[in-house]
Design a protein around this motif. Structure first.
Motif, PDB file in Angstrom:
ATOM      1  N   GLN A  95      48.674  55.166  58.180  1.00 62.93           N
ATOM      2  CA  GLN A  95      49.047  54.675  59.505  1.00 62.93           C
ATOM      3  C   GLN A  95      49.646  55.778  60.385  1.00 62.93           C
ATOM      4  O   GLN A  95      49.623  55.671  61.612  1.00 62.93           O
ATOM      5  CB  GLN A  95      50.040  53.514  59.376  1.00 62.93           C
ATOM      6  CG  GLN A  95      49.405  52.230  58.861  1.00 62.93           C
ATOM      7  CD  GLN A  95      50.427  51.214  58.406  1.00 62.93           C
ATOM      8  OE1 GLN A  95      51.623  51.348  58.670  1.00 62.93           O
ATOM      9  NE2 GLN A  95      49.969  50.180  57.705  1.00 62.93           N
ATOM     10  N   ASN A  96      50.151  56.823  59.741  1.00 62.84           N
ATOM     11  CA  ASN A  96      50.707  57.950  60.483  1.00 62.84           C
ATOM     12  C   ASN A  96      49.676  59.063  60.709  1.00 62.84           C
ATOM     13  O   ASN A  96      50.025  60.153  61.167  1.00 62.84           O
ATOM     14  CB  ASN A  96      51.932  58.509  59.753  1.00 62.84           C
ATOM     15  CG  ASN A  96      53.184  57.694  60.028  1.00 62.84           C
ATOM     16  OD1 ASN A  96      53.876  57.925  61.016  1.00 62.84           O
ATOM     17  ND2 ASN A  96      53.471  56.727  59.176  1.00 62.84           N
ATOM     18  N   GLY A  97      48.423  58.776  60.404  1.00 56.09           N
ATOM     19  CA  GLY A  97      47.350  59.714  60.722  1.00 56.09           C
ATOM     20  C   GLY A  97      47.054  60.753  59.669  1.00 56.09           C
ATOM     21  O   GLY A  97      46.400  61.760  59.956  1.00 56.09           O
ATOM     22  N   PHE A  98      47.485  60.507  58.411  1.00 60.30           N
ATOM     23  CA  PHE A  98      47.247  61.469  57.345  1.00 60.30           C
ATOM     24  C   PHE A  98      46.535  60.798  56.174  1.00 60.30           C
ATOM     25  O   PHE A  98      46.542  59.569  56.048  1.00 60.30           O
ATOM     26  CB  PHE A  98      48.567  62.082  56.868  1.00 60.30           C
ATOM     27  CG  PHE A  98      49.323  62.787  57.959  1.00 60.30           C
ATOM     28  CD1 PHE A  98      48.862  63.982  58.484  1.00 60.30           C
ATOM     29  CD2 PHE A  98      50.496  62.249  58.470  1.00 60.30           C
ATOM     30  CE1 PHE A  98      49.545  64.630  59.498  1.00 60.30           C
ATOM     31  CE2 PHE A  98      51.196  62.885  59.486  1.00 60.30           C
ATOM     32  CZ  PHE A  98      50.713  64.080  60.005  1.00 60.30           C
ATOM     33  N   LEU A  99      45.924  61.629  55.331  1.00 55.73           N
ATOM     34  CA  LEU A  99      45.223  61.144  54.146  1.00 55.73           C
ATOM     35  C   LEU A  99      45.799  61.824  52.912  1.00 55.73           C
ATOM     36  O   LEU A  99      46.241  62.980  52.987  1.00 55.73           O
ATOM     37  CB  LEU A  99      43.723  61.455  54.237  1.00 55.73           C
ATOM     38  CG  LEU A  99      42.957  60.885  55.435  1.00 55.73           C
ATOM     39  CD1 LEU A  99      41.530  61.434  55.437  1.00 55.73           C
ATOM     40  CD2 LEU A  99      42.946  59.362  55.403  1.00 55.73           C
ATOM     41  N   ILE A 100      45.780  61.126  51.782  1.00 53.59           N
ATOM     42  CA  ILE A 100      46.227  61.766  50.549  1.00 53.59           C
ATOM     43  C   ILE A 100      45.031  62.337  49.803  1.00 53.59           C
ATOM     44  O   ILE A 100      43.892  61.885  49.975  1.00 53.59           O
ATOM     45  CB  ILE A 100      47.001  60.801  49.631  1.00 53.59           C
ATOM     46  CG1 ILE A 100      46.089  59.712  49.081  1.00 53.59           C
ATOM     47  CG2 ILE A 100      48.205  60.201  50.354  1.00 53.59           C
ATOM     48  CD1 ILE A 100      46.717  58.920  47.938  1.00 53.59           C
ATOM     49  N   SER A 101      45.294  63.342  48.991  1.00 51.56           N
ATOM     50  CA  SER A 101      44.271  63.902  48.117  1.00 51.56           C
ATOM     51  C   SER A 101      44.356  63.153  46.788  1.00 51.56           C
ATOM     52  O   SER A 101      45.308  63.325  46.028  1.00 51.56           O
ATOM     53  CB  SER A 101      44.520  65.400  47.910  1.00 51.56           C
ATOM     54  OG  SER A 101      43.639  65.922  46.943  1.00 51.56           O
ATOM     55  N   TYR A 102      43.381  62.309  46.521  1.00 55.93           N
ATOM     56  CA  TYR A 102      43.444  61.476  45.323  1.00 55.93           C
ATOM     57  C   TYR A 102      43.354  62.308  44.046  1.00 55.93           C
ATOM     58  O   TYR A 102      43.939  61.936  43.021  1.00 55.93           O
ATOM     59  CB  TYR A 102      42.348  60.411  45.367  1.00 55.93           C
ATOM     60  CG  TYR A 102      42.678  59.276  46.301  1.00 55.93           C
ATOM     61  CD1 TYR A 102      43.484  58.222  45.884  1.00 55.93           C
ATOM     62  CD2 TYR A 102      42.210  59.273  47.620  1.00 55.93           C
ATOM     63  CE1 TYR A 102      43.813  57.186  46.749  1.00 55.93           C
ATOM     64  CE2 TYR A 102      42.534  58.239  48.485  1.00 55.93           C
ATOM     65  CZ  TYR A 102      43.339  57.208  48.047  1.00 55.93           C
ATOM     66  OH  TYR A 102      43.670  56.183  48.912  1.00 55.93           O
ATOM     67  N   LYS A 103      42.647  63.430  44.102  1.00 60.83           N
ATOM     68  CA  LYS A 103      42.534  64.248  42.890  1.00 60.83           C
ATOM     69  C   LYS A 103      43.853  64.941  42.551  1.00 60.83           C
ATOM     70  O   LYS A 103      44.051  65.385  41.422  1.00 60.83           O
ATOM     71  CB  LYS A 103      41.413  65.282  43.052  1.00 60.83           C
ATOM     72  CG  LYS A 103      41.716  66.399  44.030  1.00 60.83           C
ATOM     73  CD  LYS A 103      40.614  67.441  44.012  1.00 60.83           C
ATOM     74  CE  LYS A 103      40.944  68.623  44.923  1.00 60.83           C
ATOM     75  NZ  LYS A 103      39.919  69.674  44.865  1.00 60.83           N
ATOM     76  N   LYS A 104      44.770  65.031  43.531  1.00 55.48           N
ATOM     77  CA  LYS A 104      46.078  65.634  43.281  1.00 55.48           C
ATOM     78  C   LYS A 104      47.185  64.584  43.166  1.00 55.48           C
ATOM     79  O   LYS A 104      48.364  64.915  43.179  1.00 55.48           O
ATOM     80  CB  LYS A 104      46.427  66.616  44.405  1.00 55.48           C
ATOM     81  CG  LYS A 104      45.504  67.824  44.480  1.00 55.48           C
ATOM     82  CD  LYS A 104      45.924  68.769  45.585  1.00 55.48           C
ATOM     83  CE  LYS A 104      45.016  69.970  45.670  1.00 55.48           C
ATOM     84  NZ  LYS A 104      45.407  70.886  46.775  1.00 55.48           N
ATOM     85  N   THR A 105      46.790  63.330  43.067  1.00 54.87           N
ATOM     86  CA  THR A 105      47.760  62.244  42.987  1.00 54.87           C
ATOM     87  C   THR A 105      47.968  61.842  41.532  1.00 54.87           C
ATOM     88  O   THR A 105      47.012  61.555  40.814  1.00 54.87           O
ATOM     89  CB  THR A 105      47.277  61.027  43.801  1.00 54.87           C
ATOM     90  OG1 THR A 105      47.137  61.413  45.176  1.00 54.87           O
ATOM     91  CG2 THR A 105      48.276  59.886  43.711  1.00 54.87           C
ATOM     92  N   VAL A 106      49.223  61.860  41.106  1.00 51.88           N
ATOM     93  CA  VAL A 106      49.564  61.519  39.719  1.00 51.88           C
ATOM     94  C   VAL A 106      50.729  60.542  39.718  1.00 51.88           C
ATOM     95  O   VAL A 106      51.741  60.778  40.395  1.00 51.88           O
ATOM     96  CB  VAL A 106      49.956  62.780  38.914  1.00 51.88           C
ATOM     97  CG1 VAL A 106      50.336  62.395  37.491  1.00 51.88           C
ATOM     98  CG2 VAL A 106      48.830  63.792  38.915  1.00 51.88           C
ATOM     99  N   TYR A 107      50.572  59.472  38.963  1.00 54.34           N
ATOM    100  CA  TYR A 107      51.680  58.530  38.745  1.00 54.34           C
ATOM    101  C   TYR A 107      51.845  58.366  37.251  1.00 54.34           C
ATOM    102  O   TYR A 107      50.880  58.077  36.538  1.00 54.34           O
ATOM    103  CB  TYR A 107      51.385  57.176  39.385  1.00 54.34           C
ATOM    104  CG  TYR A 107      52.484  56.154  39.119  1.00 54.34           C
ATOM    105  CD1 TYR A 107      53.671  56.179  39.844  1.00 54.34           C
ATOM    106  CD2 TYR A 107      52.337  55.194  38.118  1.00 54.34           C
ATOM    107  CE1 TYR A 107      54.673  55.260  39.597  1.00 54.34           C
ATOM    108  CE2 TYR A 107      53.337  54.271  37.858  1.00 54.34           C
ATOM    109  CZ  TYR A 107      54.508  54.315  38.613  1.00 54.34           C
ATOM    110  OH  TYR A 107      55.519  53.409  38.353  1.00 54.34           O
TER     111      TYR A 107
END
Length: 269
Positions: free
Chosen positions: A204-216
């Motif tokens: 909503q703030n105009g940015f995207l995450i990099s899913y390949k660098k996302t770790v939970y």
């Protein structure tokens, strides 16, 4: 904050005419180089840098040291802030059982000149000063990586997103920090079900995450180059290997020396 062009001129030691001339020819005052980021689907990916040079570089240094560096940033922001770094960023998450780390995709490309202008206005600069500073510090419609002014501008552009994330995280006892375009979240309880809402706020703030660098995950995780567990922070094996490699360039070794300064000596042996 600076409210007039005359005040800006006095602070920077450049006349308005000189600054406008640099803007009219600013393509001449940048150069380009790239660094590999690895491979994605078999195609090598690069990070592109556009440092400023000559008079524009001098002006950027003055803007950074005489204006931007004097503006305090909130405590959750750790990248390119004096007295803070990757260790302080990671330490905020120490002792938390569940952790999420993600990276904003092509962040500098998404930091448009409009976002820079709006962020400067939010700090209290006048419209004319914001317009001139934006023209001086952006290239081809967005924020370039490389000039000394860019890290601060990248930080302040993210503050609205940060506020939205902090409000949400505070409601759910989640700790949040940002290191330029690296986002870290942690909590004592499992918050996996809340991740879609976190991603929505970022989008909503105009940015995207990099899913390949996302770790939970639960337990130890790497955030901004540091391995963090429940009770300790450790340098990564990758950084230790690079530091001990005799072929590592001097400038890289210097940067790693700063990185290791946040650890006790026994951690880097």
């Amino acid at each position: 904050m600076i409210q007039s062009l005359l005040h800006l001129q006095a602070v920077l030691g450049y006349s308005i005419e000189e600054m406008e001339h640099l803007i009219s020819e600013k393509d001449k005052y940048y150069y380009h180089f790239s660094q590999t980021k690895g491979f994605e689907k078999g195609v090598e990916q690069f990070r592109h840098f556009f440092p400023s040079k000559k008079n524009l570089r001098d002006l950027h240094n003055r803007i950074h040291t005489r204006i931007f560096r004097k503006i305090p940033l909130p405590p959750h922001v750790h990248g390119s802030v004096v007295g803070r770094g990757n260790v302080t960023n990671t330490k905020a998450h120490q002792g938390k059982l569940y952790k999420l780390h993600t990276d904003l995709k092509s962040y500098f490309d998404f930091v448009s000149n409009k976002k820079v202008y709006d962020a400067l206005r939010g700090l209290g600069f006048s419209q004319k000063v914001c317009h001139l500073l934006t023209e001086l510090t952006t290239l081809n419609g967005h924020l370039p990586q490389g000039p000394p002014t860019s890290p601060f501008l990248a930080n302040i552009v993210g503050l609205q997103m940060d506020n939205d994330l902090l409000n949400f995280c505070n409601d759910h006892q989640i700790t949040y920090t940002r290191y330029v375009d690296d986002l870290g979240f942690s909590c004592q309880v499992d918050f996996k079900d809340l991740i879609p809402k976190i991603v929505d706020i970022i989008n909503q703030n105009g940015f995207l995450i990099s899913y390949k660098k996302t770790v939970y995950k639960k337990g130890r995780i790497e955030i901004t180059g540091i391995s963090i567990g429940q009770n300790n922070l450790l340098p990564t094996k990758k950084h230790l290997a690079k530091y001990s490699d005799p072929l590592t360039p001097a400038h890289t070794r210097k940067g790693l020396g700063i990185y290791f300064a946040g650890f006790s000596p026994k951690r880097i042996k």
